[in-house]
Design an enzyme around this catalytic site. Sequence first.
Site, PDB file in Angstrom:
ATOM      1  N   HIS A 164       0.831  -1.210   0.000  1.00 23.08           N
ATOM      2  CA  HIS A 164       0.000   0.000   0.000  1.00 23.08           C
ATOM      3  C   HIS A 164       0.864   1.258   0.000  1.00 23.08           C
ATOM      4  CE1 HIS A 164      -3.493   2.521   1.411  1.00 23.08           C
ATOM      5  NE2 HIS A 164      -2.471   3.259   1.855  1.00 23.08           N
ATOM      6  N   GLU A 165       1.813   1.329   0.928  1.00 21.40           N
ATOM      7  CA  GLU A 165       2.611   2.547   1.050  1.00 21.40           C
ATOM      8  C   GLU A 165       3.499   2.765  -0.173  1.00 21.40           C
ATOM      9  OE1 GLU A 165       1.872   4.671   3.169  1.00 21.40           O
ATOM     10  OE2 GLU A 165       0.710   3.480   4.587  1.00 21.40           O
TER      11      GLU A 165
ATOM     12  N   GLU B 273      -6.138   7.765  -1.478  1.00 18.14           N
ATOM     13  CA  GLU B 273      -5.849   6.398  -1.050  1.00 18.14           C
ATOM     14  C   GLU B 273      -6.197   5.352  -2.106  1.00 18.14           C
ATOM     15  OE1 GLU B 273      -4.229   5.679   1.621  1.00 18.14           O
ATOM     16  OE2 GLU B 273      -4.264   7.673   2.524  1.00 18.14           O
TER      17      GLU B 273
ATOM     18  N   TYR C 188     -10.900   6.672   3.243  1.00 15.72           N
ATOM     19  CA  TYR C 188     -10.392   5.310   3.076  1.00 15.72           C
ATOM     20  C   TYR C 188     -11.479   4.392   2.513  1.00 15.72           C
ATOM     21  CZ  TYR C 188      -6.036   6.393   5.456  1.00 15.72           C
ATOM     22  OH  TYR C 188      -4.807   6.923   5.766  1.00 15.72           O
TER      23      TYR C 188
END
Length: 662
Positions: A453-454, A482, A594
Amino acid sequence: MASSVIDFGLAPDEIVRGVKDAIREERAAMDAVAGVVGPAFGSVVAPLEWAAARTTTASNVAALLGAVSTDREVRDASDIARSLDHDTASGVRSDVYRAVHAVYTNADEMRKIGSEDRCLVEQLELGFRRSGLLQPPETRERLAAISRRLCDLEAAFARSINESCTEMLFTRDELHGLPDAFFDGRSTEAVGGVEKYAVTTRRPDYQWLLKYAQREATRRAVYVAEAEQCADNTQRLQEMALLRLEEAQLLGYASHSHYVMETLMAKTPQAATEMVSELRVRVMDHARRELAELEALKAADAQDAGEQYRGFFCWDKAYYTRLAKERRHRICEDALMQYFPLGHTTRGMLDIYGRMLGLRIAQVDGAPVWHPDVAVYEAWEADSDEFVGHFYLDLHPREGKYNHAAVWPIRPGFERPDGSRERPVVALVANFPAPTSGAPALLTHRNVVTLMHELGHVFHGLCARTKWARFHGTRVERDFVEAPSQMLENWAWDPAILRRISAHHKTGAPLPDDTVAKLVASRNDGAGLATLCQAFYALYDLAIHSATDAGVDVVETYTRMRSDITLLSDDTHVCRIAALSHLASGYSSRLYSYLWADVFSADMFETRFVKEGLDNPATGRDYRDTILRPGGSRSAAESLELFLGRRPNSAAFIKSLGLDPR
């Protein structure tokens, strides 16, 4: 390195001086612009934006060092620099506004400039109005005071979380259930002739104990300690909520949420609340079934131990979710970790991203960094010698460091006045387990998902190619930011990808096929309860920031909403919201993003990558060009429709939770 290197070895006075110098240059640019005769885009807007980009980089360096440095004086200097930067905004200068407004209202000028230039003028114009420049002098003075106070509160809120670390001592029996690797190299202390192990509330220890400690008393103790260590933040949040409300109403908005969402995809608090509430209803029955299963496991444990079952609590969820998963799928999470050594898994992920996005990625040595643990990488175009940018990976916990996982944009990419490009720099900061004497750093599969994800944010920051720094990389609508990263989490569940990024740290063997199949089958275990937890944070954030009067109580609202939404009990009366750094780092009234972005990420993945192939270079390139490259230079809705070939919908997201999308 291939581009100008940022010096992170700055002394405290150099950090402050660097920001002051950038501010001085920006103010000089404002002075020049204010005196322009016959304002035009090239003589007014462009110089302002170039000057702002320099201040952005200096401020971002200071902010990063405040989050990662082991030196308290450096962290203090970062807070001072943040405060300085906050006072520079051109939005307080009516002479600068008049020059920008003259460009904005010049139809001929606006017609002849490019679309990204027009977008820049429009955003600057809106920014002046949102800053309060058109308000009476006494109102502007109060707005400036609120801004300064919020800056101080947010910095203190974040510092409290980063620097708080409670150490606790437990016997080996109290830590029963923890894998042997947990004890490797761990310090001990003799208390009354009994050996006890030192455990902290930092991410790796905290997560290990909640997932593996068989003794409920141990799980409860670490849960409470982690929540209470920054309890002062509840009062800070209360003050922030009231100041944000006052600020919004002085500007003519009903609430802070109404102010924030004017520039987001959702547009109104009602739209965001309805989306989250609808999703909450969709998953509620599923979550209740999950909870019933976990409660039955805990009740059976109590019966086996001859104890009275007294209920299921927040600190039980991670432990019994893991237990249920292991029993249902015959998966041992400790055994899984042995296949995800950090070095190999990271290299595998970077190779996947490189092939997908058409990049060549190489680690480099000798660049100045803020800590020996930090690794530096360069990205180049795979089919040419064009340099793209560089990024930093800082992946292990230490004292005073930011306590979660996030990506810091350091230097935005943009077109310089001479037509050359400034190349972007980003930093990924995380808190994954460190190496031990018996093994390298090993990742849980949850860590693998987090890293995937990051890294999505990292490559969003690298692959954007905008003319202006204001639009670079992740500077898109916050309720879309996101989506690209959440979409890329899917790669951590693909069987072929799992085999490529796994290698047993002793044998080098990839995850066995049967283990891969079990892991993939377990994906939706606990998804219902996890979604409710996300819904709680989103709805809580919206509740305290959509309030239209000063009677909002952040603790009372937390207590009232938490168990009702999450379904989980808590008899400790601690307010864990004090440890949620997002509320002080640009996510106020935006935590819904999110779940909002989950809808878009699932749609992109299902519509394009599932159908066309995760390794399809044409799809990857289209994704890079359509979603990542424009940054915030056009609306996220437009980028999504271009990539999907239609407007997005929620069917893929509901399906991804294992539910019927009809």
